[in-house]
Design a protein around this motif. Structure first.
Motif, PDB file in Angstrom:
ATOM      1  N   LEU A 140      27.552 -51.752  96.764  1.00  0.00           N
ATOM      2  CA  LEU A 140      26.114 -51.496  96.537  1.00  0.00           C
ATOM      3  C   LEU A 140      25.287 -52.398  97.438  1.00  0.00           C
ATOM      4  O   LEU A 140      24.288 -52.987  97.025  1.00  0.00           O
ATOM      5  CB  LEU A 140      25.740 -51.725  95.060  1.00  0.00           C
ATOM      6  CG  LEU A 140      26.632 -51.046  94.009  1.00  0.00           C
ATOM      7  CD1 LEU A 140      26.132 -51.358  92.605  1.00  0.00           C
ATOM      8  CD2 LEU A 140      26.687 -49.540  94.244  1.00  0.00           C
ATOM      9  N   HIS A 141      25.715 -52.496  98.679  1.00  0.00           N
ATOM     10  CA  HIS A 141      25.092 -53.400  99.643  1.00  0.00           C
ATOM     11  C   HIS A 141      23.609 -53.050  99.821  1.00  0.00           C
ATOM     12  O   HIS A 141      23.254 -51.900 100.087  1.00  0.00           O
ATOM     13  CB  HIS A 141      25.829 -53.303 100.978  1.00  0.00           C
ATOM     14  CG  HIS A 141      25.335 -54.252 102.028  1.00  0.00           C
ATOM     15  ND1 HIS A 141      25.223 -55.604 101.814  1.00  0.00           N
ATOM     16  CD2 HIS A 141      24.934 -54.027 103.305  1.00  0.00           C
ATOM     17  CE1 HIS A 141      24.772 -56.189 102.908  1.00  0.00           C
ATOM     18  NE2 HIS A 141      24.575 -55.254 103.824  1.00  0.00           N
ATOM     19  N   ASN A 142      22.761 -54.053  99.666  1.00  0.00           N
ATOM     20  CA  ASN A 142      21.305 -53.878  99.788  1.00  0.00           C
ATOM     21  C   ASN A 142      20.777 -52.768  98.870  1.00  0.00           C
ATOM     22  O   ASN A 142      19.853 -52.034  99.217  1.00  0.00           O
ATOM     23  CB  ASN A 142      20.901 -53.576 101.242  1.00  0.00           C
ATOM     24  CG  ASN A 142      21.070 -54.784 102.147  1.00  0.00           C
ATOM     25  OD1 ASN A 142      21.014 -55.928 101.690  1.00  0.00           O
ATOM     26  ND2 ASN A 142      21.284 -54.536 103.431  1.00  0.00           N
ATOM     27  N   ASP A 143      21.400 -52.655  97.684  1.00  0.00           N
ATOM     28  CA  ASP A 143      20.989 -51.661  96.687  1.00  0.00           C
ATOM     29  C   ASP A 143      21.034 -50.243  97.248  1.00  0.00           C
ATOM     30  O   ASP A 143      20.121 -49.424  97.041  1.00  0.00           O
ATOM     31  CB  ASP A 143      19.582 -51.972  96.155  1.00  0.00           C
ATOM     32  CG  ASP A 143      19.559 -53.196  95.257  1.00  0.00           C
ATOM     33  OD1 ASP A 143      20.638 -53.608  94.794  1.00  0.00           O
ATOM     34  OD2 ASP A 143      18.461 -53.740  95.026  1.00  0.00           O
ATOM     35  N   THR A 144      22.112 -49.943  97.950  1.00  0.00           N
ATOM     36  CA  THR A 144      22.322 -48.610  98.515  1.00  0.00           C
ATOM     37  C   THR A 144      23.739 -48.154  98.203  1.00  0.00           C
ATOM     38  O   THR A 144      24.612 -48.988  97.890  1.00  0.00           O
ATOM     39  CB  THR A 144      22.121 -48.609 100.045  1.00  0.00           C
ATOM     40  OG1 THR A 144      23.106 -49.478 100.640  1.00  0.00           O
ATOM     41  CG2 THR A 144      20.722 -49.082 100.418  1.00  0.00           C
ATOM     42  N   PRO A 145      24.041 -46.868  98.325  1.00  0.00           N
ATOM     43  CA  PRO A 145      25.406 -46.383  98.101  1.00  0.00           C
ATOM     44  C   PRO A 145      26.311 -46.652  99.304  1.00  0.00           C
ATOM     45  O   PRO A 145      26.887 -45.735  99.893  1.00  0.00           O
ATOM     46  CB  PRO A 145      25.201 -44.884  97.839  1.00  0.00           C
ATOM     47  CG  PRO A 145      23.954 -44.537  98.542  1.00  0.00           C
ATOM     48  CD  PRO A 145      23.085 -45.744  98.487  1.00  0.00           C
ATOM     49  N   THR A 146      26.404 -47.912  99.673  1.00  0.00           N
ATOM     50  CA  THR A 146      27.238 -48.309 100.807  1.00  0.00           C
ATOM     51  C   THR A 146      28.032 -49.565 100.458  1.00  0.00           C
ATOM     52  O   THR A 146      27.775 -50.230  99.450  1.00  0.00           O
ATOM     53  CB  THR A 146      26.384 -48.612 102.056  1.00  0.00           C
ATOM     54  OG1 THR A 146      25.479 -49.685 101.749  1.00  0.00           O
ATOM     55  CG2 THR A 146      25.592 -47.396 102.492  1.00  0.00           C
ATOM     56  N   VAL A 147      28.999 -49.869 101.319  1.00  0.00           N
ATOM     57  CA  VAL A 147      29.808 -51.088 101.195  1.00  0.00           C
ATOM     58  C   VAL A 147      29.688 -51.884 102.485  1.00  0.00           C
ATOM     59  O   VAL A 147      29.743 -51.315 103.588  1.00  0.00           O
ATOM     60  CB  VAL A 147      31.296 -50.743 100.944  1.00  0.00           C
ATOM     61  CG1 VAL A 147      32.159 -51.990 100.991  1.00  0.00           C
ATOM     62  CG2 VAL A 147      31.467 -50.068  99.601  1.00  0.00           C
ATOM     63  N   TYR A 148      29.495 -53.182 102.349  1.00  0.00           N
ATOM     64  CA  TYR A 148      29.570 -54.093 103.505  1.00  0.00           C
ATOM     65  C   TYR A 148      31.021 -54.535 103.633  1.00  0.00           C
ATOM     66  O   TYR A 148      31.632 -54.966 102.654  1.00  0.00           O
ATOM     67  CB  TYR A 148      28.653 -55.291 103.282  1.00  0.00           C
ATOM     68  CG  TYR A 148      28.846 -56.407 104.284  1.00  0.00           C
ATOM     69  CD1 TYR A 148      28.295 -56.324 105.560  1.00  0.00           C
ATOM     70  CD2 TYR A 148      29.583 -57.541 103.949  1.00  0.00           C
ATOM     71  CE1 TYR A 148      28.472 -57.340 106.479  1.00  0.00           C
ATOM     72  CE2 TYR A 148      29.763 -58.569 104.846  1.00  0.00           C
ATOM     73  CZ  TYR A 148      29.216 -58.467 106.112  1.00  0.00           C
ATOM     74  OH  TYR A 148      29.388 -59.483 107.018  1.00  0.00           O
ATOM     75  N   SER A 149      31.586 -54.398 104.821  1.00  0.00           N
ATOM     76  CA  SER A 149      32.999 -54.705 105.036  1.00  0.00           C
ATOM     77  C   SER A 149      33.145 -55.756 106.126  1.00  0.00           C
ATOM     78  O   SER A 149      32.635 -55.584 107.239  1.00  0.00           O
ATOM     79  CB  SER A 149      33.754 -53.424 105.428  1.00  0.00           C
ATOM     80  OG  SER A 149      35.111 -53.700 105.680  1.00  0.00           O
ATOM     81  N   ASN A 150      33.847 -56.860 105.802  1.00  0.00           N
ATOM     82  CA  ASN A 150      34.044 -57.956 106.756  1.00  0.00           C
ATOM     83  C   ASN A 150      35.355 -58.676 106.444  1.00  0.00           C
ATOM     84  O   ASN A 150      35.360 -59.692 105.748  1.00  0.00           O
ATOM     85  CB  ASN A 150      32.864 -58.926 106.696  1.00  0.00           C
ATOM     86  CG  ASN A 150      32.997 -60.052 107.708  1.00  0.00           C
ATOM     87  OD1 ASN A 150      33.613 -59.891 108.752  1.00  0.00           O
ATOM     88  ND2 ASN A 150      32.414 -61.200 107.390  1.00  0.00           N
ATOM     89  N   PRO A 151      36.505 -58.139 106.927  1.00  0.00           N
ATOM     90  CA  PRO A 151      37.801 -58.775 106.644  1.00  0.00           C
ATOM     91  C   PRO A 151      37.799 -60.241 107.073  1.00  0.00           C
ATOM     92  O   PRO A 151      37.228 -60.595 108.104  1.00  0.00           O
ATOM     93  CB  PRO A 151      38.784 -57.945 107.475  1.00  0.00           C
ATOM     94  CG  PRO A 151      38.092 -56.644 107.700  1.00  0.00           C
ATOM     95  CD  PRO A 151      36.628 -56.951 107.782  1.00  0.00           C
ATOM     96  N   GLY A 152      38.429 -61.052 106.247  1.00  0.00           N
ATOM     97  CA  GLY A 152      38.474 -62.484 106.542  1.00  0.00           C
ATOM     98  C   GLY A 152      39.034 -63.216 105.342  1.00  0.00           C
ATOM     99  O   GLY A 152      40.217 -63.579 105.302  1.00  0.00           O
TER     100      GLY A 152
END
Length: 466
Positions: A145-157
């Motif tokens: 719910l990245h930035n209150d949207t139907p999305t995902v923030y992805s950052n492997p680490g």
């Protein structure tokens, strides 16, 4: 943003899944997918807490449903067929702190390749697994719910994974759900939050208390109790269950079942007899249409008000798009006290309390305000307690030792503005063929609470008996 119902229609059209469009909030996971997740989590079952397409793709909506729920798993879905997410054994509490959780992990599998083993990725040693903040589920390498949207923030680490393998580089969500992870029977309170006697003597005492109850108002032979609640909560089943206890066998007089809309389309009054050939009990249970979120669907607040005032007669056929008008021949123009409602019992499914949409909560609140204005006694019946809590499912006598049931009752008390003592858990007869004395005791106890609430109504009207 598409509504839940539009989303479900699109899912059905595009995926070919069998989806029933209804106001009840349901899991998107198939049985096979849920079993795969339960196997990964070593848990007995998953309980749906949050569904973004219903409650909103926002951090605020997520925390409203998921804070302080214990171990949870976030499950995200994208159009590429990936089902992926994250597990944490810690509470969400919006502390603003980084969380060290050695049990946390990310997972992924593709609904088109269910035979393949799922991907499971643990956090790097000594690293914080998540950030307990006011946003959506925040697992550093995946933020839902990245930035209150139907999305995902992805950052492997912190979690080291291949984005193609995790989510197919598709960060747009078609759904995001959060489940409470039920492990075994769960922890139980050492001291119960209510005391119940589970023996046959108590069952008989409760039955005698009910059959011998008198409210002291001579003009009212039978007090009237209105059952109100969402579709499928168990209103009609509650009458059938009470009726069964006094008949001595499981009875199904009122129409019940599973449907997307209310099976009850009439206003019905049901009288219970004390035994097969006994006298009617001093209470009539009134059943009505279920509450639904949509406009022109389910019980309307104008019809609710007419029922409370005694204007609607038995077997009146509801028209959800048009409340009963005063000019109608079905409208009782001069109701007596005996025709009015004396107590309202709100019937809620304990396993879906946390899934009630804001619209449904607002509708219940509006009904509560109307009944309050008229001085009508009110209480809440929490049904399907065995579906809500695994410990209760395995042993009904653990009901008042259950932390989960206590928290659920507290939440209902707060959200509906009733005292905790007015929230009464109960189990209806649904699939049983024979009576169970423990089920009977809970049903009879709830009925006694209804009698006491009704007595309070008459006490408020008359300082002295007629």
């Amino acid at each position: 943003m598409k509504s839940f119902f539009e989303e479900q229609r699109n899912i059905k059209r595009n995926k070919g899944n069998s989806v029933t469009i209804m106001s009840a909030v349901t899991s998107r996971l198939s049985k096979q997918q849920e079993m795969k997740l339960c196997s990964m989590l070593s848990c007995s079952r998953l309980s749906l807490l949050f569904k973004a397409s219903v409650h909103g793709y926002t951090g605020a909506a997520f925390h409203q449903k998921c804070d302080n729920q214990g171990p949870t798993v976030t499950v995200a879905y994208n159009i590429s067929g990936y089902i992926f997410g994250a597990y944490t054994s810690k509470n969400y509490a919006q502390t603003g702190q980084n969380i060290l959780d050695e049990n946390a992990f990310l997972f992924s599998f593709n609904e088109r390749e269910m035979k393949k083993d799922p991907l499971r990725v643990v956090c790097a040693a000594g690293q914080y697994s998540s950030y307990d903040t006011s946003t959506g589920p925040y697992f550093h390498s995946l933020v839902f719910l990245h930035n209150d949207t139907p999305t995902v923030y992805s950052n492997p680490g912190t979690f080291n994974f291949d984005p193609v393998e995790m989510h197919g580089n598709d960060l747009q969500l078609i759904e995001c759900e959060v489940y409470r992870v039920e492990v075994g029977n769960g922890s139980l309170m050492e001291k119960p939050w209510r005391t119940v006697l589970w023996n046959s003597e108590r069952r008989k005492a409760l039955m005698d208390m009910i059959t011998g109850w008198k409210h002291g108002v001579s003009s009212v032979k039978q007090a009237r109790v209105l059952l109100v609640g969402p579709v499928g909560a168990g209103k009609s089943s509650f009458f059938n269950s009470i009726n069964s206890v006094f008949k001595g066998y499981v009875s199904n007089q009122a129409n019940t079942g599973c449907a997307g809309t209310s099976l009850t389309t009439q206003f019905r009054t049901y009288s219970v007899k004390a035994g097969r050939n006994g006298l009617p009990l001093p209470i009539v249970l009134c059943d009505t249409m279920g509450l639904e979120e949509n406009l022109n669907a389910g019980l309307d607040i104008d019809d609710f008000t007419s029922i409370l005032k005694g204007h609607i007669q038995n077997k009146y056929q509801f028209n959800p798009s048009m409340p009963l008008q005063a000019e109608s021949p079905s409208f009782c123009k001069a109701p007596a006290l005996k025709d009015k409602i004396h107590t309202v019992a709100y019937v809620l499914d304990a396993s879906k309390v946390k899934l009630l949409s804001n619209k449904m909560v607002e509708k219940l609140a509006a009904f509560r305000r109307k009944a309050n204005q008229m001085g009508i006694s009110q209480l809440v019946l929490l049904t399907k307690i065995d579906e809500a809590c695994p410990s209760v499912a395995s042993d009904l006598k653990t009901l008042y030792h259950s932390h989960y049931m206590y928290k659920t009752a507290q939440e209902v008390s707060t959200n509906l503005g009733v005292s905790l003592s007015a929230v009464v858990p109960v189990k209806n007869y649904c699939q049983e063929l024979e009576l169970d004395p423990h089920v009977d005791i809970l049903l009879l106890n709830s009925f006694v609470q209804i009698l006491r609430a009704t007595e309070s109504f008459f006490d408020d009207i008359y300082s002295e008996p007629e």
